[in-house]
Write an enzyme that holds these catalytic residues in place. Structure first.
Site, PDB file in Angstrom:
ATOM      1  CB  CYS A   1      -0.978   0.173   1.270  1.00 41.42           C
ATOM      2  SG  CYS A   1      -2.243  -1.362   0.984  1.00 41.42           S
TER       3      CYS A   1
ATOM      4  CG  ASN B   1      -6.529  -1.199   1.378  1.00 44.36           C
ATOM      5  OD1 ASN B   1      -5.976  -0.349   0.569  1.00 44.36           O
ATOM      6  ND2 ASN B   1      -5.302  -2.043   2.208  1.00 44.36           N
TER       7      ASN B   1
ATOM      8  CG  HIS C   1      -3.347   3.561   2.469  1.00 42.37           C
ATOM      9  ND1 HIS C   1      -3.483   3.003   1.449  1.00 42.37           N
ATOM     10  CD2 HIS C   1      -3.505   2.150   3.124  1.00 42.37           C
ATOM     11  CE1 HIS C   1      -4.005   1.869   1.674  1.00 42.37           C
ATOM     12  NE2 HIS C   1      -3.969   1.547   2.297  1.00 42.37           N
TER      13      HIS C   1
HETATM   14  C1  LIG Z   1      -9.100  -6.407   9.929  1.00 42.79           C
HETATM   15  C2  LIG Z   1      -9.953  -5.793  11.038  1.00 42.79           C
HETATM   16  C3  LIG Z   1     -11.162  -4.679   9.988  1.00 42.79           C
HETATM   17  C4  LIG Z   1     -10.401  -6.254  11.978  1.00 42.79           C
HETATM   18  O1  LIG Z   1     -11.275  -5.208  13.059  1.00 42.79           O
HETATM   19  P1  LIG Z   1     -10.986  -5.513  14.516  1.00 42.79           P
HETATM   20  O2  LIG Z   1     -12.159  -4.572  15.088  1.00 42.79           O
HETATM   21  O3  LIG Z   1      -9.541  -5.786  15.023  1.00 42.79           O
HETATM   22  O4  LIG Z   1     -11.130  -7.317  14.832  1.00 42.79           O
HETATM   23  P2  LIG Z   1     -10.922  -8.085  15.610  1.00 42.79           P
HETATM   24  O5  LIG Z   1      -9.862  -8.239  14.489  1.00 42.79           O
HETATM   25  O6  LIG Z   1     -11.000  -7.726  16.986  1.00 42.79           O
HETATM   26  O7  LIG Z   1     -12.319  -9.220  15.833  1.00 42.79           O
HETATM   27  C5  LIG Z   1     -13.244  -9.129  16.824  1.00 42.79           C
HETATM   28  C6  LIG Z   1     -13.946  -9.993  16.316  1.00 42.79           C
HETATM   29  O8  LIG Z   1     -14.711  -9.845  15.068  1.00 42.79           O
HETATM   30  C7  LIG Z   1     -14.468 -11.062  14.277  1.00 42.79           C
HETATM   31  N1  LIG Z   1     -14.661 -10.450  12.881  1.00 42.79           N
HETATM   32  C8  LIG Z   1     -13.765 -10.781  12.164  1.00 42.79           C
HETATM   33  N2  LIG Z   1     -13.786 -10.380  10.667  1.00 42.79           N
HETATM   34  C9  LIG Z   1     -15.524 -10.027  11.150  1.00 42.79           C
HETATM   35  C10 LIG Z   1     -15.842  -9.968   9.679  1.00 42.79           C
HETATM   36  N3  LIG Z   1     -16.049  -9.850   8.399  1.00 42.79           N
HETATM   37  N4  LIG Z   1     -17.333 -10.083  10.201  1.00 42.79           N
HETATM   38  C11 LIG Z   1     -17.592 -10.025  11.517  1.00 42.79           C
HETATM   39  N5  LIG Z   1     -16.818 -10.377  12.001  1.00 42.79           N
HETATM   40  C12 LIG Z   1     -16.000 -10.475  11.651  1.00 42.79           C
HETATM   41  C13 LIG Z   1     -13.238 -11.687  14.248  1.00 42.79           C
HETATM   42  O9  LIG Z   1     -13.332 -13.019  14.209  1.00 42.79           O
HETATM   43  C14 LIG Z   1     -13.253 -11.496  15.926  1.00 42.79           C
HETATM   44  O10 LIG Z   1     -14.286 -12.366  16.624  1.00 42.79           O
HETATM   45  P3  LIG Z   1     -13.990 -13.009  18.507  1.00 42.79           P
HETATM   46  O11 LIG Z   1     -13.666 -11.485  19.275  1.00 42.79           O
HETATM   47  O12 LIG Z   1     -14.991 -13.929  18.180  1.00 42.79           O
HETATM   48  O13 LIG Z   1     -12.270 -13.397  17.709  1.00 42.79           O
HETATM   49  C15 LIG Z   1      -8.817  -4.101  11.641  1.00 42.79           C
HETATM   50  O14 LIG Z   1      -7.767  -5.170  12.228  1.00 42.79           O
HETATM   51  C16 LIG Z   1      -7.747  -3.883  10.583  1.00 42.79           C
HETATM   52  O15 LIG Z   1      -8.359  -2.694   9.943  1.00 42.79           O
HETATM   53  N6  LIG Z   1      -6.750  -4.095  10.636  1.00 42.79           N
HETATM   54  C17 LIG Z   1      -5.859  -2.853   9.742  1.00 42.79           C
HETATM   55  C18 LIG Z   1      -6.074  -3.800   8.230  1.00 42.79           C
HETATM   56  C19 LIG Z   1      -5.267  -3.235   7.919  1.00 42.79           C
HETATM   57  O16 LIG Z   1      -5.483  -2.282   7.328  1.00 42.79           O
HETATM   58  N7  LIG Z   1      -4.434  -3.500   6.200  1.00 42.79           N
HETATM   59  C20 LIG Z   1      -4.156  -3.144   5.161  1.00 42.79           C
HETATM   60  C21 LIG Z   1      -3.143  -2.646   5.103  1.00 42.79           C
HETATM   61  S1  LIG Z   1      -2.832  -2.329   3.773  1.00 42.79           S
END
Ligand SMILES: CC(C)(COP(=O)(O)OP(=O)(O)OC[C@H]1O[C@@H](n2cnc3c(N)ncnc32)[C@H](O)[C@@H]1OP(=O)(O)O)[C@@H](O)C(=O)NCCC(=O)NCCS
Length: 335
Positions: free
Chosen positions: A114, A285, A255
């Site tokens: 990214c 993204n 971003h």
């Molecule tokens: C991926 C992301 C959106 C997940 O959000 P989060 O708030 O961190 O959520 P978590 O990973 O803590 O997951 C929380 C819960 O949601 C669940 N979950 C994950 N994806 C899910 C979805 N699409 N729908 C519903 N629940 C979901 C998980 O399984 C977890 O369940 P649990 O608590 O029972 O284990 C977040 O971590 C994120 O944006 N990370 C950065 C990603 C990024 O920027 N990547 C690109 C780099 S360029």
């Protein structure tokens, strides 16, 4: 008088097909409310099968030439930032050169996830500054749907397809130009965001395919923590380094990986949201395409002022991160 590079045109291309959160509810165990509240995304664009990263990039380059009223034959260099090249080789840059009719250009790819567009922008800027070239095109283009596992709710909700491009030309005018870039990487973060197979470490095999190693893998939590910190730091640091502060900004173009990560950087900069370009709700993204796509939309919406100070900031797989500071040189579009 110092020779600098300035952005003399900006364009973008997004596919027509829209994939909404409600469509995703039918594919994985997720829901519109979770996706919107945890990421800020409502929908994303998906390129048709049979089309690739170079097709979106070539469309953006053609629009760039029309906007600047130049012949593609006038382009001297094409740099394509992407993590979804059409194939390993030839480079996507070569394919874009052919598809855009830029027969006189030489071309290559940059892979920095990214952060790819800002890495490529800094490379293109050096060719202009060095006086060796006068028309350099920098493209960010990714068909993320080609490497997204639509059975994995942790990733399939985050990504979309798009392309964005800028034309760099020389100037000695103090009121416009690329002022500075700060670029970083940390390979110790490699395992938290990657596509494991398909390269020389894990060439395609029955195991790599059945293990889903040809898809994006991400430890979302770890990436999130890293991204919030680094994107805010590199945004504030480049302003301080160049004697500016948040209130001097015309536009902050971050971003677009997660609304909550953007909020963290905006808070650190101490700026109002009317100075922030956000289109994550419509595109998600789009990796290397994200920043030029957002810049192009901000330009078309008349939100970037001639002489205005623009800050780009990003982070991505690698880990990679960075920021760039630009004085905008174009009048608002008339149409
Ligand atoms: C991926 C992301 C959106 C997940 O959000 P989060 O708030 O961190 O959520 P978590 O990973 O803590 O997951 C929380 C819960 O949601 C669940 N979950 C994950 N994806 C899910 C979805 N699409 N729908 C519903 N629940 C979901 C998980 O399984 C977890 O369940 P649990 O608590 O029972 O284990 C977040 O971590 C994120 O944006 N990370 C950065 C990603 C990024 O920027 N990547 C690109 C780099 S360029």
């Amino acid at each position: 008088m110092v020779r600098k590079a300035w952005i003399s045109a900006v364009s973008h291309y997004v596919p027509d097909k829209v994939l909404t959160n409600f469509d995703l509810e039918k594919m994985v165990d997720t829901n519109d409310e979770w996706i919107r509240t945890r990421t800020g995304i409502k929908e994303r664009r998906i390129l048709d099968p049979g089309l690739a990263t170079s097709d979106m990039a070539a469309e953006a380059v053609k629009k760039l030439c029309m906007q600047r009223n130049i012949d593609p034959m006038d382009i001297e260099v094409i740099i394509v930032a992407t993590v979804t090249p059409d194939m390993f080789f030839p480079s996507t840059g070569n394919l874009v050169q052919e598809k855009s009719g830029s027969k006189n250009a030489w071309s290559f790819d940059v892979a920095a996830a990214c952060s790819g567009f800002l890495y490529a922008l800094s490379i293109g800027t050096q060719y202009i500054r060095a006086g060796t070239h006068n028309k350099v095109v920098v493209v960010g283009s990714d068909k993320m749907s080609a490497i997204t596992n639509y059975r994995d709710r942790n990733t399939c909700v985050l990504f979309g397809d798009a392309a964005g491009a800028v034309l760099l030309e020389p100037t000695e005018d103090d009121d416009k130009g690329i002022i500075d870039s700060m670029l970083f990487s940390d390979g110790s973060g490699a395992d938290y965001l990657k596509m494991k197979a398909g390269g020389s470490l894990h060439p395609a095999s029955l195991e790599t395919i059945t293990s889903d190693w040809h898809f994006i893998y991400q430890d979302g939590k770890t990436v999130f923590k890293f991204a919030v910190q680094k994107m805010a730091d590199v945004s504030v640091d480049i302003l301080e380094k160049n004697g500016y502060q948040g209130s001097d900004l015309n536009m902050f173009i971050p971003h677009q990986a997660n609304q909550r990560i953007i909020d963290g950087a905006v808070k650190r900069l101490g700026i109002d949201y009317d100075k922030v370009m956000i289109n994550i709700e419509r595109y998600g993204n789009t990796t290397a395409a994200t920043i030029p796509l957002a810049l192009s939309e901000a330009y078309q919406q008349g939100r970037v002022e001639k002489g205005g100070l623009i800050l780009f900031a990003t982070f991505g797989g690698g880990f990679t991160w960075g920021s760039s500071l630009v004085k905008w040189g174009l009048e608002k579009p008339t149409t």
